[in-house]
Write a protein that holds these residues in place. Structure first.
Motif, PDB file in Angstrom:
ATOM      1  N   PHE A  40      43.189  42.178  47.454  1.00 32.51           N
ATOM      2  CA  PHE A  40      43.022  41.677  46.256  1.00 32.51           C
ATOM      3  C   PHE A  40      42.668  42.904  45.410  1.00 32.51           C
ATOM      4  O   PHE A  40      41.378  42.993  45.540  1.00 32.51           O
ATOM      5  CB  PHE A  40      41.983  40.714  46.077  1.00 32.51           C
ATOM      6  CG  PHE A  40      42.351  39.869  44.724  1.00 32.51           C
ATOM      7  CD1 PHE A  40      43.482  39.446  44.267  1.00 32.51           C
ATOM      8  CD2 PHE A  40      40.999  39.558  43.774  1.00 32.51           C
ATOM      9  CE1 PHE A  40      43.612  38.661  42.862  1.00 32.51           C
ATOM     10  CE2 PHE A  40      41.264  38.961  42.644  1.00 32.51           C
ATOM     11  CZ  PHE A  40      42.370  38.546  42.438  1.00 32.51           C
ATOM     12  N   SER A  41      43.428  43.417  44.710  1.00 36.37           N
ATOM     13  CA  SER A  41      43.241  44.907  44.107  1.00 36.37           C
ATOM     14  C   SER A  41      42.127  44.652  43.108  1.00 36.37           C
ATOM     15  O   SER A  41      41.591  45.767  42.767  1.00 36.37           O
ATOM     16  CB  SER A  41      44.405  45.232  43.539  1.00 36.37           C
ATOM     17  OG  SER A  41      45.436  45.481  44.232  1.00 36.37           O
ATOM     18  N   ALA A  42      42.123  43.492  42.421  1.00 33.17           N
ATOM     19  CA  ALA A  42      40.876  43.386  41.401  1.00 33.17           C
ATOM     20  C   ALA A  42      39.508  43.138  42.035  1.00 33.17           C
ATOM     21  O   ALA A  42      38.742  42.954  41.093  1.00 33.17           O
ATOM     22  CB  ALA A  42      41.521  42.103  40.459  1.00 33.17           C
ATOM     23  N   GLY A  43      39.665  43.217  43.066  1.00 39.93           N
ATOM     24  CA  GLY A  43      38.465  42.829  43.643  1.00 39.93           C
ATOM     25  C   GLY A  43      37.308  43.826  43.757  1.00 39.93           C
ATOM     26  O   GLY A  43      37.639  45.005  43.430  1.00 39.93           O
ATOM     27  N   PHE A  44      35.942  43.608  43.881  1.00 36.98           N
ATOM     28  CA  PHE A  44      34.793  44.860  43.715  1.00 36.98           C
ATOM     29  C   PHE A  44      34.491  44.826  45.328  1.00 36.98           C
ATOM     30  O   PHE A  44      34.609  44.119  46.430  1.00 36.98           O
ATOM     31  CB  PHE A  44      34.079  44.448  42.831  1.00 36.98           C
ATOM     32  CG  PHE A  44      33.061  43.271  42.656  1.00 36.98           C
ATOM     33  CD1 PHE A  44      32.983  42.431  43.768  1.00 36.98           C
ATOM     34  CD2 PHE A  44      32.624  42.917  41.586  1.00 36.98           C
ATOM     35  CE1 PHE A  44      32.125  41.077  43.801  1.00 36.98           C
ATOM     36  CE2 PHE A  44      32.019  41.666  41.423  1.00 36.98           C
ATOM     37  CZ  PHE A  44      31.767  40.616  42.343  1.00 36.98           C
ATOM     38  N   SER A  45      33.351  45.753  45.436  1.00 40.64           N
ATOM     39  CA  SER A  45      32.940  46.220  46.821  1.00 40.64           C
ATOM     40  C   SER A  45      31.805  45.365  47.385  1.00 40.64           C
ATOM     41  O   SER A  45      30.973  45.090  46.726  1.00 40.64           O
ATOM     42  CB  SER A  45      32.358  47.447  46.425  1.00 40.64           C
ATOM     43  OG  SER A  45      31.348  47.842  47.663  1.00 40.64           O
ATOM     44  N   ALA A  46      32.180  44.679  48.545  1.00 43.08           N
ATOM     45  CA  ALA A  46      31.367  43.975  49.387  1.00 43.08           C
ATOM     46  C   ALA A  46      29.992  44.683  49.589  1.00 43.08           C
ATOM     47  O   ALA A  46      29.117  43.982  49.614  1.00 43.08           O
ATOM     48  CB  ALA A  46      31.902  43.419  50.569  1.00 43.08           C
ATOM     49  N   GLN A  47      29.995  46.077  49.810  1.00 43.31           N
ATOM     50  CA  GLN A  47      28.640  46.818  50.306  1.00 43.31           C
ATOM     51  C   GLN A  47      27.951  46.712  49.127  1.00 43.31           C
ATOM     52  O   GLN A  47      26.605  46.435  49.154  1.00 43.31           O
ATOM     53  CB  GLN A  47      29.113  48.006  50.970  1.00 43.31           C
ATOM     54  CG  GLN A  47      29.542  47.893  52.326  1.00 43.31           C
ATOM     55  CD  GLN A  47      30.033  49.334  52.765  1.00 43.31           C
ATOM     56  OE1 GLN A  47      30.961  49.817  52.069  1.00 43.31           O
ATOM     57  NE2 GLN A  47      29.603  49.775  53.947  1.00 43.31           N
ATOM     58  N   TRP A  48      28.220  46.994  47.786  1.00 38.82           N
ATOM     59  CA  TRP A  48      27.645  47.097  46.618  1.00 38.82           C
ATOM     60  C   TRP A  48      27.036  45.650  46.479  1.00 38.82           C
ATOM     61  O   TRP A  48      25.627  45.490  46.211  1.00 38.82           O
ATOM     62  CB  TRP A  48      28.484  47.525  45.387  1.00 38.82           C
ATOM     63  CG  TRP A  48      27.766  47.440  44.373  1.00 38.82           C
ATOM     64  CD1 TRP A  48      26.691  47.894  43.735  1.00 38.82           C
ATOM     65  CD2 TRP A  48      27.892  46.047  43.229  1.00 38.82           C
ATOM     66  NE1 TRP A  48      26.211  47.606  42.572  1.00 38.82           N
ATOM     67  CE2 TRP A  48      26.852  46.333  42.191  1.00 38.82           C
ATOM     68  CE3 TRP A  48      28.806  45.117  43.212  1.00 38.82           C
ATOM     69  CZ2 TRP A  48      26.815  45.631  41.147  1.00 38.82           C
ATOM     70  CZ3 TRP A  48      28.919  44.167  42.082  1.00 38.82           C
ATOM     71  CH2 TRP A  48      27.850  44.406  41.150  1.00 38.82           C
ATOM     72  N   VAL A  49      27.890  44.566  46.661  1.00 39.02           N
ATOM     73  CA  VAL A  49      27.148  43.197  46.396  1.00 39.02           C
ATOM     74  C   VAL A  49      26.163  43.087  47.311  1.00 39.02           C
ATOM     75  O   VAL A  49      25.131  42.403  46.941  1.00 39.02           O
ATOM     76  CB  VAL A  49      28.319  42.275  46.556  1.00 39.02           C
ATOM     77  CG1 VAL A  49      27.698  40.589  46.409  1.00 39.02           C
ATOM     78  CG2 VAL A  49      29.447  42.397  45.441  1.00 39.02           C
TER      79      VAL A  49
END
Ligand SMILES: C[S@@+](CC[C@H](N)C(=O)[O-])C[C@H]1O[C@@H](n2cnc3c(N)ncnc32)[C@H](O)[C@@H]1O
Length: 430
Positions: A40-49
């Protein structure tokens, strides 16, 4: 605004997530179990979350909300950390992706049995490809489409409300881009006229994807905490979320940059026969979303003067009125005649409602992090971050900090306009 928003500040929040310059991208998630099941190109980084939630949960009991949950990044990370989380997603297809990913606790043998049943049933079915929309014929070879069609029919015949059935649906929709010879734009729009060099044969892709899903279930399924819930609802009301619920909001709303989330899943929705083409996207998807693209707003469905007169936009007046009128003037100078003036007015009206809803569902105090970027349609700069903070303050939040992640639009070559833009994290508290 009581407090001046310092767009260059690097203090409290930078110390939490300093090393995450890629926090606004999904790329690294493609290496992570479960997150990688659907790109999902619009997603953000899980590691940051994960870094953010860990930071807060070490200090106090943390309850997370993601009002624009997308493919479920915040929800999956919350479960990994055993933290309670609600996510809201309005795009029906994307919500189904997120809900399916949250089924990673499904028994792996049940999942694989269902995969085998679908493959066996598919072998005995007659392909029927005539009824697929034109886009689908443009994106697959005849033999690939026949094979995919047999999988789709078999899935449909065997479908029930079990989690394994839902995961097999995800297996099928997530291989479509790999099997198609059509290209995909960076923003996930399908490009039927751009041919790829390499693509996969459907059976191999289906088996490969099911192995990936089975592997991930084995790795993370046992550790799961079941603390996250995805609601298909609207961030403008946060319906389904109790009052005073969350003390940490981590999210990335649609940017005011004309990206059409409905179009991003056109290939998959056409293949599953949920739509027959682009013209169905408004009624099936766009009508539920924040108005962040010009396709969404027309002179027929939006009354410009009425929108600008809305009291919810009072905190941004008179600037927003002047900017929207400037966009209206610009419109006449450009061939495309895009309704950016309507889009910007509607976008901020929608975001004003989001902030009001967030105030209701957030405890006091709460911390809200929006990963967000500014924009410049027709080269007219829209101070998205400043206006967003102003709306947050009008809704009852009290302090703001902006942490810039990166500059955008600074490589001028082939650009439509030369207004420098940026992307970053807006931290709001109160
Ligand atoms: C930037 S994406 C979020 C991606 C997410 N962080 C992830 O990692 O997958 C924004 C999401 O907001 C959704 N959206 C748009 N309008 C919405 C609304 N009114 N309520 C809830 N979600 C909405 C879009 O469909 C899209 O999935």
């Amino acid at each position: 605004m009581n407090q001046q928003l310092d767009l260059k500040s690097k203090n409290f929040y930078s110390s939490i997530s300093n090393s995450f310059d890629s926090s606004s991208t999904f790329i690294d998630n493609m290496k992570l179990p479960v997150h990688r099941w659907f790109r999902f190109s619009a997603g953000f980084s899980a590691q940051w979350v994960e870094t953010i939630i860990n930071h807060f949960k070490d200090q106090r009991e943390t309850i997370v909300l993601d009002p624009f949950a997308g493919s479920g990044t915040t929800l999956l990370v919350s479960e990994k950390l055993g933290v309670q989380c609600f996510g809201i997603e309005a795009h029906p297809f994307v919500a189904r992706i997120a809900r399916s990913k949250l089924l990673y606790q499904t028994d792996v043998d049940d999942y694989l049995k269902h995969i085998t049943k679908v493959i066996k049933r598919a072998e005995n079915l007659q392909a029927c490809i005539d009824t697929y929309p034109k886009l689908i014929h443009q994106c697959f070879s005849i033999s690939s489409l026949e094979s995919l069609d047999r999988f789709r029919q078999a899935w449909e015949e065997l479908a029930d409300d079990s989690s394994q059935s839902q995961l097999v649906w995800l297996t099928l929709v997530s291989i479509l881009r790999h099997v198609s010879y059509a290209g995909t734009a960076p923003w996930q729009y399908i490009l039927p006229n751009k041919k790829k060099q390499s693509f996969l044969e459907p059976m191999s892709a289906f088996r490969l994807m099911s192995e990936i899903i089975a592997t991930d279930i084995r790795i993370v399924g046992k550790m799961a905490a079941s603390t996250a819930t995805l609601i298909q609802s609207d961030a403008r009301t946060c319906q389904g979320i109790p009052d005073n619920f969350a003390n940490l909001v981590i999210t990335s709303p649609p940017y005011a940059n004309n990206y059409d989330y409905a179009d991003a899943t056109r290939l998959e929705m056409c293949f599953m026969k949920e739509i027959s083409g682009w013209s169905d996207l408004q009624s099936t998807v766009r009508q539920y979303l924040i108005r962040s693209c010009s396709q969404h707003v027309t002179n027929k469905n939006v009354n410009f003067d009425e929108i600008l007169a809305s009291p919810e936009l009072d905190p941004l007046k008179p600037s927003i009125i002047a900017t929207c009128h400037q966009l209206f003037q610009e419109r006449n100078l450009h061939g495309g005649k895009k309704n950016y003036h309507l889009m910007i007015a509607c976008y901020f009206l929608d975001m004003s409602r989001v902030w009001t809803a967030l105030r209701r569902v957030c405890k006091t105090p709460a911390t809200v992090c929006f990963v967000i970027g500014d924009s410049a349609p027709y080269g007219v700069y829209i101070p998205v971050i400043e206006w967003m903070a102003t709306l947050a303050e009008a809704a009852g939040f009290t302090s703001f900090e902006f942490e810039k992640i990166r500059d955008r639009n600074v490589k001028w070559k082939n650009r439509k306009h030369r207004v420098p833009l940026c992307e970053g994290r807006l931290w709001v508290r109160g």
